[in-house]
Scaffold this motif. Structure first.
Motif, PDB file in Angstrom:
ATOM      1  N   ASP A 146       0.809  -1.211   0.000  1.00  0.00           N
ATOM      2  CA  ASP A 146       0.000   0.000   0.000  1.00  0.00           C
ATOM      3  C   ASP A 146       0.846   1.268   0.000  1.00  0.00           C
ATOM      4  N   THR A 147       1.974   1.231   0.698  1.00  0.00           N
ATOM      5  CA  THR A 147       2.809   2.438   0.808  1.00  0.00           C
ATOM      6  C   THR A 147       3.796   2.568  -0.350  1.00  0.00           C
ATOM      7  N   HIS A 148       4.098   1.435  -1.016  1.00  0.00           N
ATOM      8  CA  HIS A 148       5.060   1.397  -2.128  1.00  0.00           C
ATOM      9  C   HIS A 148       6.474   1.791  -1.687  1.00  0.00           C
ATOM     10  N   VAL A 149       6.772   1.581  -0.416  1.00  0.00           N
ATOM     11  CA  VAL A 149       8.134   1.735   0.099  1.00  0.00           C
ATOM     12  C   VAL A 149       8.394   0.578   1.051  1.00  0.00           C
ATOM     13  N   GLN A 150       9.654   0.295   1.275  1.00  0.00           N
ATOM     14  CA  GLN A 150      10.013  -0.752   2.226  1.00  0.00           C
ATOM     15  C   GLN A 150      11.196  -0.297   3.070  1.00  0.00           C
ATOM     16  N   LEU A 151      11.282  -0.869   4.265  1.00  0.00           N
ATOM     17  CA  LEU A 151      12.378  -0.544   5.168  1.00  0.00           C
ATOM     18  C   LEU A 151      13.456  -1.609   5.048  1.00  0.00           C
ATOM     19  N   VAL A 152      14.691  -1.154   4.985  1.00  0.00           N
ATOM     20  CA  VAL A 152      15.841  -2.048   4.892  1.00  0.00           C
ATOM     21  C   VAL A 152      16.824  -1.652   5.994  1.00  0.00           C
ATOM     22  N   GLN A 153      17.328  -2.645   6.689  1.00  0.00           N
ATOM     23  CA  GLN A 153      18.299  -2.336   7.741  1.00  0.00           C
ATOM     24  C   GLN A 153      19.603  -1.873   7.116  1.00  0.00           C
ATOM     25  N   PHE A 154      20.025  -0.683   7.508  1.00  0.00           N
ATOM     26  CA  PHE A 154      21.258  -0.100   6.982  1.00  0.00           C
ATOM     27  C   PHE A 154      22.463  -0.440   7.853  1.00  0.00           C
ATOM     28  N   SER A 155      22.265  -0.388   9.173  1.00  0.00           N
ATOM     29  CA  SER A 155      23.369  -0.675  10.094  1.00  0.00           C
ATOM     30  C   SER A 155      22.806  -1.117  11.433  1.00  0.00           C
ATOM     31  N   ARG A 156      23.283  -2.250  11.934  1.00  0.00           N
ATOM     32  CA  ARG A 156      22.856  -2.737  13.237  1.00  0.00           C
ATOM     33  C   ARG A 156      23.604  -2.008  14.355  1.00  0.00           C
ATOM     34  N   ALA A 157      22.947  -1.875  15.486  1.00  0.00           N
ATOM     35  CA  ALA A 157      23.596  -1.288  16.656  1.00  0.00           C
ATOM     36  C   ALA A 157      24.609  -2.268  17.222  1.00  0.00           C
ATOM     37  N   VAL A 158      25.745  -1.762  17.608  1.00  0.00           N
ATOM     38  CA  VAL A 158      26.787  -2.577  18.236  1.00  0.00           C
ATOM     39  C   VAL A 158      26.969  -2.133  19.682  1.00  0.00           C
ATOM     40  N   ARG A 159      27.528  -2.995  20.462  1.00  0.00           N
ATOM     41  CA  ARG A 159      27.740  -2.699  21.880  1.00  0.00           C
ATOM     42  C   ARG A 159      28.719  -1.536  22.023  1.00  0.00           C
ATOM     43  N   PRO A 160      28.301  -0.439  22.655  1.00  0.00           N
ATOM     44  CA  PRO A 160      29.210   0.713  22.796  1.00  0.00           C
ATOM     45  C   PRO A 160      30.340   0.418  23.773  1.00  0.00           C
ATOM     46  N   ASP A 161      31.505   0.970  23.470  1.00  0.00           N
ATOM     47  CA  ASP A 161      32.679   0.763  24.315  1.00  0.00           C
ATOM     48  C   ASP A 161      32.818   1.809  25.415  1.00  0.00           C
ATOM     49  N   SER A 162      32.328   3.001  25.180  1.00  0.00           N
ATOM     50  CA  SER A 162      32.490   4.084  26.149  1.00  0.00           C
ATOM     51  C   SER A 162      31.140   4.715  26.471  1.00  0.00           C
ATOM     52  N   PRO A 163      30.975   5.219  27.679  1.00  0.00           N
ATOM     53  CA  PRO A 163      29.694   5.815  28.062  1.00  0.00           C
ATOM     54  C   PRO A 163      29.461   7.133  27.347  1.00  0.00           C
ATOM     55  N   THR A 164      28.198   7.459  27.172  1.00  0.00           N
ATOM     56  CA  THR A 164      27.825   8.741  26.579  1.00  0.00           C
ATOM     57  C   THR A 164      27.423   9.755  27.632  1.00  0.00           C
ATOM     58  N   SER A 165      27.300   9.332  28.877  1.00  0.00           N
ATOM     59  CA  SER A 165      26.985  10.276  29.951  1.00  0.00           C
ATOM     60  C   SER A 165      28.212  11.131  30.247  1.00  0.00           C
ATOM     61  N   PRO A 166      28.029  12.371  30.705  1.00  0.00           N
ATOM     62  CA  PRO A 166      29.170  13.256  30.965  1.00  0.00           C
ATOM     63  C   PRO A 166      30.070  12.716  32.076  1.00  0.00           C
ATOM     64  N   SER A 167      31.365  12.929  31.916  1.00  0.00           N
ATOM     65  CA  SER A 167      32.333  12.478  32.909  1.00  0.00           C
ATOM     66  C   SER A 167      32.337  13.418  34.113  1.00  0.00           C
ATOM     67  N   ALA A 168      33.026  12.986  35.173  1.00  0.00           N
ATOM     68  CA  ALA A 168      33.114  13.809  36.381  1.00  0.00           C
ATOM     69  C   ALA A 168      33.830  15.119  36.097  1.00  0.00           C
ATOM     70  N   GLY A 169      34.842  15.080  35.230  1.00  0.00           N
ATOM     71  CA  GLY A 169      35.553  16.310  34.890  1.00  0.00           C
ATOM     72  C   GLY A 169      34.662  17.314  34.178  1.00  0.00           C
ATOM     73  N   LEU A 170      33.822  16.809  33.275  1.00  0.00           N
ATOM     74  CA  LEU A 170      32.930  17.708  32.542  1.00  0.00           C
ATOM     75  C   LEU A 170      31.862  18.294  33.461  1.00  0.00           C
ATOM     76  N   THR A 171      31.266  17.455  34.323  1.00  0.00           N
ATOM     77  CA  THR A 171      30.262  17.976  35.239  1.00  0.00           C
ATOM     78  C   THR A 171      30.873  18.955  36.241  1.00  0.00           C
ATOM     79  N   ALA A 172      32.133  18.722  36.622  1.00  0.00           N
ATOM     80  CA  ALA A 172      32.806  19.672  37.513  1.00  0.00           C
ATOM     81  C   ALA A 172      33.007  21.004  36.811  1.00  0.00           C
ATOM     82  N   LEU A 173      33.374  20.962  35.533  1.00  0.00           N
ATOM     83  CA  LEU A 173      33.560  22.203  34.773  1.00  0.00           C
ATOM     84  C   LEU A 173      32.248  22.962  34.630  1.00  0.00           C
ATOM     85  N   VAL A 174      31.181  22.225  34.323  1.00  0.00           N
ATOM     86  CA  VAL A 174      29.869  22.868  34.206  1.00  0.00           C
ATOM     87  C   VAL A 174      29.429  23.447  35.549  1.00  0.00           C
TER      88      VAL A 174
END
Length: 218
Positions: A146-174
């Motif tokens: 009905d939509t005449h489009v389809q979804l294709v997986q482009f890239s799977r998520a992989v296990r991240p190696d480093s956190p994305t939350s701010p570090s203690a140094g960054l929060t101290a600076l802020v």
């Protein structure tokens, strides 16, 4: 007696506050903000983010502009209950966790949907992102006639190696920046020296002037 004692010492306390150098309030704010920000960053549990990408592909009976429009629509649908309900089995977490942890992003220039998931465990972040992307793909491709489009997986998520939350140094600076700003604002409203404070000072007469006056009388 206590109120009288407090009122008697209040001018002295105000005088000590006014006597502080102007930079002391800013320095105190920077120090306090930096300590609080660093403590927050050090005690907060780090979080990890993983992202899976799916792309909208037009069929023979569609075009690129239609694919762009459907990509925007699928980006909004991905976090709805119908998709999250199908994804919870693959992700191994309840729907509420997916609702709180999963975010989507789209581009006005490319028919792509980014599905991101955040968790305190790296493997779970990747599992949630892939599960929602797979559920969205299955639902979208179920209506491609009905939509005449389809979804294709482009890239799977992989296990991240480093956190994305701010570090203690960054929060101290802020925190230090915020504390310095508050210290500057406190400096603007700081009690200033009043004229009556100057009158309370004991008057002193220079010795040379007294000596000269005595010689004149002789």
């Amino acid at each position: 007696m206590t109120d009288h004692h407090s009122r008697r010492h209040r001018p002295a306390r105000l005088a000590r506050v006014r006597a502080l150098p102007p930079w002391s309030l800013v320095a105190a704010g920077v120090l306090a903000g930096g300590l609080l920000g660093g403590a927050y960053g050090g005690l907060k549990t780090p979080t990890y983010t993983a992202t899976s990408y799916v792309v909208v592909v037009p069929t023979e009976r569609s075009d690129t502009s239609s694919a762009l429009g459907f990509a925007q629509a699928y980006g909004r649908v991905a976090t709805q209950l119908a998709v999250l309900g199908d994804a919870q089995g693959r992700a191994g977490v309840p729907v509420e966790t997916l609702r709180e942890s999963v975010r989507t992003a789209t581009s006005p220039d490319a028919p792509m949907v980014a599905v991101s998931a955040t968790s305190a465990r790296p493997a779970q972040a990747a599992a949630m992102a892939n599960a929602v992307a797979a559920a969205l793909t299955a639902q979208a491709n179920g209506t491609k006639a009905d939509t005449h489009v389809q979804l294709v997986q482009f890239s799977r998520a992989v296990r991240p190696d480093s956190p994305t939350s701010p570090s203690a140094g960054l929060t101290a600076l802020v925190g230090a920046s915020g504390g310095g700003l508050l210290g500057g604002l406190a400096l603007l409203v700081r009690p200033r020296r009043r004229p009556e404070d100057e009158l309370l000072r004991p008057a002193s007469v220079p010795a040379p002037a007294v000596a000269a006056d005595a010689r004149g009388r002789l």
